[in-house]
Design a protein around this motif. Structure first.
Motif, PDB file in Angstrom:
ATOM      1  N   GLN A  40    -100.790  57.406  75.981  1.00 18.32           N
ATOM      2  CA  GLN A  40    -100.600  58.592  75.132  1.00 18.32           C
ATOM      3  C   GLN A  40    -100.564  59.835  76.015  1.00 18.32           C
ATOM      4  N   VAL A  41     -99.979  60.927  75.483  1.00 11.87           N
ATOM      5  CA  VAL A  41     -99.980  62.180  76.252  1.00 11.87           C
ATOM      6  C   VAL A  41    -100.918  63.189  75.592  1.00 11.87           C
ATOM      7  N   MET A  42    -101.473  64.039  76.419  1.00 11.79           N
ATOM      8  CA  MET A  42    -102.372  65.080  75.906  1.00 11.79           C
ATOM      9  C   MET A  42    -102.282  66.294  76.835  1.00 11.79           C
ATOM     10  N   PRO A  43    -102.186  67.519  76.264  1.00 10.88           N
ATOM     11  CA  PRO A  43    -102.184  68.693  77.156  1.00 10.88           C
ATOM     12  C   PRO A  43    -103.526  68.783  77.888  1.00 10.88           C
ATOM     13  N   LEU A  44    -103.467  69.169  79.139  1.00 10.48           N
ATOM     14  CA  LEU A  44    -104.681  69.287  79.955  1.00 10.48           C
ATOM     15  C   LEU A  44    -105.673  70.260  79.323  1.00 10.48           C
ATOM     16  N   THR A  45    -105.119  71.310  78.691  1.00  8.09           N
ATOM     17  CA  THR A  45    -105.986  72.319  78.068  1.00  8.09           C
ATOM     18  C   THR A  45    -106.835  71.696  76.951  1.00  8.09           C
ATOM     19  N   GLU A  46    -106.299  70.650  76.302  1.00 10.31           N
ATOM     20  CA  GLU A  46    -107.058  69.969  75.252  1.00 10.31           C
ATOM     21  C   GLU A  46    -107.972  68.909  75.863  1.00 10.31           C
ATOM     22  N   ALA A  47    -107.486  68.270  76.925  1.00 13.11           N
ATOM     23  CA  ALA A  47    -108.230  67.157  77.538  1.00 13.11           C
ATOM     24  C   ALA A  47    -109.593  67.595  78.072  1.00 13.11           C
ATOM     25  N   VAL A  48    -109.695  68.866  78.493  1.00 16.75           N
ATOM     26  CA  VAL A  48    -110.980  69.320  79.052  1.00 16.75           C
ATOM     27  C   VAL A  48    -112.094  69.272  78.009  1.00 16.75           C
ATOM     28  N   GLN A  49    -111.703  69.225  76.723  1.00 19.70           N
ATOM     29  CA  GLN A  49    -112.740  69.189  75.677  1.00 19.70           C
ATOM     30  C   GLN A  49    -113.005  67.762  75.192  1.00 19.70           C
ATOM     31  N   GLN A  50    -112.361  66.774  75.804  1.00 23.34           N
ATOM     32  CA  GLN A  50    -112.477  65.392  75.313  1.00 23.34           C
ATOM     33  C   GLN A  50    -113.317  64.538  76.257  1.00 23.34           C
ATOM     34  N   ASP A  51    -113.862  63.463  75.696  1.00 25.77           N
ATOM     35  CA  ASP A  51    -114.534  62.462  76.529  1.00 25.77           C
ATOM     36  C   ASP A  51    -113.492  61.394  76.870  1.00 25.77           C
TER      37      ASP A  51
END
Ligand SMILES: Cc1cc2nc3c(=O)[nH]c(=O)nc-3n(C[C@H](O)[C@H](O)[C@H](O)COP(=O)(O)O)c2cc1C
Length: 261
Positions: free
Chosen positions: A25-36
């Motif tokens: 899957q793809v995810m923007p890095l800006t969102e990924a910083v808030q994910q586990d």
């Protein structure tokens, strides 16, 4: 999981293709910083080269990622031609987190910084001719979980140009500025800005009517997303007014794909 940073879609297009072929899957890095992301076995980082280095905002974002040290971590860097220090700087940041960068490669595509100077990015579309072969190589090697850092250019010049002081100077020179007389307050720039660095502010004009215009803040990472996306060409870079024919977006990426909010 493929994490991406992309202003004009070159890196997003690469990230999407990798995700499709690797069943990720793809995810923007800006969102990924808030994910586990500690359960992800494979993490890809796809981003553009800025001034022979990472985009200025990236080191902090990568440092904040929650990834498992045992994950297979790879990077694919997009660039106009030379990635300079990118791969080494990224490797150093990951090592500080106890993560070893397993694989890296680059993909050369139109240079989106050339809208203010140099060759028009829209006249560099011929570079896409070489992309499929490079992508096939990358996908093949990633499927085999290859441990190879492909790099082509690491020199004193790229080291010097990639120094933080030079990058700060570049931000100062290239940092987009809004021409309030051209801005219509549509807010597209604020929606594509990965740094949330643009806000609409009320402005009093010559008439009594108050209208909204975009205003840039202090967290610009010089991605130029706002400059390329503005329908009014209301931004200046290097003090030069944007020209419509030089505004660029990857041919397979729509504006809505780049809207982050
Ligand atoms: C501020 C800035 C600096 C850049 N510096 C370089 C560079 O040093 N070397 C290079 O090959 N391309 C450079 N580029 C071009 C981008 O790396 C390239 O166009 C990239 O694919 C853009 O990705 P995106 O469309 O995902 O934002 C630069 C672009 C910008 C905006």
């Amino acid at each position: 999981m493929i994490l991406y940073f992309s202003a004009t879609g070159n890196s997003l297009a690469v990230a999407r293709q990798l995700a499709e072929r690797l069943n990720e899957q793809v995810m923007p890095l800006t969102e990924a910083v808030q994910q586990d992301l500690t359960n992800e076995k494979r993490i890809g980082l796809v981003f553009p080269t800025y001034d022979f280095n990472l985009p200025p905002a990236m080191p902090e974002m990568v440092a904040r990622l929650h990834i498992c040290p045992q994950s297979y971590v790879f990077t694919v860097v997009t660039c106009g031609s030379m990635v300079g220090n990118c791969i080494w700087v990224l490797r150093r940041i990951l090592r500080k987190k106890g993560i070893e960068l397993a694989y890296s490669h680059k993909v050369s595509v139109p240079d989106n910084s050339a809208l203010a100077f140099g060759r028009n990015p829209n006249k560099q579309l011929g570079k896409f001719e070489y992309v499929p072969a490079r992508m096939e190589q990358i996908i093949r090697e990633l499927q085999a979980e290859s441990h190879t850092l492909h790099y082509s250019w690491f020199s004193l010049l790229s080291w010097l140009l990639g120094r933080p002081a030079v990058t700060r100077g570049m931000i100062h020179c290239m940092g987009p500025k809004v021409n309030p007389a051209k801005c219509i307050g549509c807010g597209i720039c604020a929606k594509v800005c990965p740094m949330e660095n643009i806000r609409l502010q009320p402005q009093s004009g010559l008439t009594d009517k108050t209208y909204q215009v975009a205003k840039t803040g202090d967290h610009c990472t010089v991605c130029l997303a706002c400059v390329h996306a503005c329908p009014q060409q209301a931004f200046t870079t290097n003090g030069l007014q944007t020209r419509k024919e030089r505004q660029y977006r990857h041919p397979q990426i729509h504006l809505k794909d780049l809207l982050l909010r």
